[in-house]
Motif scaffolding. Structure first.
Motif, mmCIF file in Angstrom:
data_model
loop_
_atom_site.group_PDB
_atom_site.id
_atom_site.type_symbol
_atom_site.label_atom_id
_atom_site.label_comp_id
_atom_site.label_asym_id
_atom_site.label_seq_id
_atom_site.Cartn_x
_atom_site.Cartn_y
_atom_site.Cartn_z
ATOM 1 N N HIS A 32 0.825 -1.250 0.065
ATOM 2 C CA HIS A 32 -0.124 0.067 -0.094
ATOM 3 C C HIS A 32 0.921 1.298 -0.029
ATOM 4 N N LEU A 33 0.824 2.060 -1.156
ATOM 5 C CA LEU A 33 1.935 3.107 -1.478
ATOM 6 C C LEU A 33 1.665 4.163 -0.444
ATOM 7 N N ARG A 34 0.398 4.344 -0.470
ATOM 8 C CA ARG A 34 0.025 5.608 0.540
ATOM 9 C C ARG A 34 0.242 5.328 2.089
ATOM 10 N N LYS A 35 0.166 4.197 2.292
ATOM 11 C CA LYS A 35 0.913 3.655 3.758
ATOM 12 C C LYS A 35 2.485 3.543 3.965
ATOM 13 N N GLY A 36 3.151 3.602 2.738
ATOM 14 C CA GLY A 36 4.439 3.696 2.761
ATOM 15 C C GLY A 36 4.972 2.337 2.881
ATOM 16 N N GLU A 37 4.178 1.290 2.522
ATOM 17 C CA GLU A 37 4.501 -0.350 2.888
ATOM 18 C C GLU A 37 5.954 -0.402 1.763
ATOM 19 N N GLN A 38 5.997 0.300 0.739
ATOM 20 C CA GLN A 38 6.975 -0.216 -0.283
ATOM 21 C C GLN A 38 8.454 0.454 0.163
ATOM 22 N N PRO A 48 15.408 -2.398 -4.041
ATOM 23 C CA PRO A 48 16.117 -1.141 -3.105
ATOM 24 C C PRO A 48 15.532 0.208 -3.595
ATOM 25 N N GLN A 49 14.719 0.284 -4.938
ATOM 26 C CA GLN A 49 14.526 1.492 -5.222
ATOM 27 C C GLN A 49 13.049 1.909 -4.335
ATOM 28 N N GLY A 50 12.603 0.895 -3.673
ATOM 29 C CA GLY A 50 11.318 1.142 -2.916
ATOM 30 C C GLY A 50 9.963 1.605 -3.838
ATOM 31 N N LEU A 51 10.125 0.781 -4.999
ATOM 32 C CA LEU A 51 8.938 0.975 -5.827
ATOM 33 C C LEU A 51 8.336 -0.262 -6.179
ATOM 34 N N VAL A 52 6.933 -0.179 -6.692
ATOM 35 C CA VAL A 52 6.252 -1.095 -7.301
ATOM 36 C C VAL A 52 6.166 -1.045 -8.629
ATOM 37 N N PRO A 53 6.137 -1.980 -9.660
ATOM 38 C CA PRO A 53 6.069 -3.415 -9.362
ATOM 39 C C PRO A 53 7.404 -4.178 -8.961
ATOM 40 N N SER A 54 7.270 -5.286 -8.415
ATOM 41 C CA SER A 54 8.493 -6.174 -8.429
ATOM 42 C C SER A 54 7.910 -7.447 -9.076
#
Lengths: 210, 210
Positions: A32-38, A48-54
């Motif tokens: 959940h990106l708005r919760k910062g889970e990435q 390591p970029q802290g982005l989706v997708p993987s």
């Protein structure tokens, strides 16, 4: 394979479409990106970029970056292709995909928009930023395909160009960009959304949609 | 072929390196970005995005977007390759190239920095923005290759990853990002700059350098 994504992430949406086009079923997981889970420690070990997708392959290999994932899919599962055969035509499709993926999407993505707020820009102007980036970028994209035959961006089958375009239009509308004048873009979008590969990948149909 | 570029443009620099790696000589033309020459009506007919580089083929075809141009070069002039052979390794190299080309470069490029100023951000904070984008982005890039063998980003030959990395480091330093802790990145850069293909492409050696 397992795709780690987020329903509203444009880059995740691209990969969902590409997997559907190829007819590949994968397990889905979400951050959940708005919760910062990435940005959690466990996810940063995956990406390591802290982005989706993987995209996690069955042997544990992690693939990141939606364009790289689509190129890998096209190399390992060639049918139906995401790119034309001729090198110049491939270059034109890739250039359009990159005009979206480099010059629009990252400049109006969650990270930079949060950064604008951190630099003192108020919310109305953050939204104006995103709206202008989408409008200006898509105006150039419209020119890139103005002389190309439709109904898709490049001819009568969808390509990586369409797969990048359709998710971006969700953002463009969300930020209030007036895209009603971009006739070729809207023609391509309409043709895409008639196909289950695109229609099944829309954000609101995903299990993590709110 | 004719390459329309600008000495300080990171994307033009990538294509100069790639052409040198392939041993391809081209005519060079320039658009001065700080003077806005890339936004002139005649250039927008060539490149509707108003960006450099553009590669003009001998039959009049225009190729845009540095990554698309490099993929075209690799498809039409395969030796020496810019990507490894194995699809997973290709995906990793492309992901690194895109981590630079999507998530660093466009967010600290001239257009968005001018836009920050237009949104009321003062010059010191515009520079801080660019410095942070470079530092944070390159920190992730360092993690992407931490476990890869050197001296290049991915093994013992340069790839599209190195070709995207080296120009970005020019920007990182120009904006004051402290990259001294990124050991694998600096190792790759040092290996690259020993090669004439990279060394001949540096901004200060170009005819339009100031």
């Amino acid at each position: 394979m397992k795709l780690i994504g987020y329903f509203r992430s444009g880059a995740s949406y691209r990969v969902r479409i590409a997997l559907n086009v190829k007819g590949i079923k994968v397990e889905h997981a979400f951050r959940h990106l708005r919760k910062g889970e990435q940005k959690s420690d466990d996810y940063l070990k995956i990406n390591p970029q802290g982005l989706v997708p993987s995209l996690l392959l069955d042997d544990g290999t992690v693939l990141t970056q939606s364009i790289a994932i689509m190129e890998w899919l096209d190399e390992t599962h060639p049918q139906p292709p995401l790119l034309p055969k001729d090198p110049v035509n491939r270059a034109k499709v890739r250039a359009f995909a990159l005009a979206v993926s480099c010059d629009i999407h990252p400049v109006q993505n969650l990270g930079p928009l949060n950064k604008l707020a951190a630099f003192g820009i108020d919310q109305a102007n953050v939204t104006r930023w995103a709206k202008e980036v989408n409008f200006d970028g898509l105006q150039a994209c419209e020119a890139l395909i103005a002389a190309e035959k439709g109904p898709f961006c490049f001819g009568d089958t969808p390509t990586m160009a369409d797969i990048c375009l359709v998710p971006q239009l969700v953002n463009a509308r969300r930020f209030g960009a007036d895209i009603s004048g971009f006739k070729r873009i809207l023609e391509a979008e309409a043709a895409c959304l008639k196909l289950p590969a695109f229609a099944d990948a829309v954000p609101e149909k995903q299990p993590d949609a709110e």
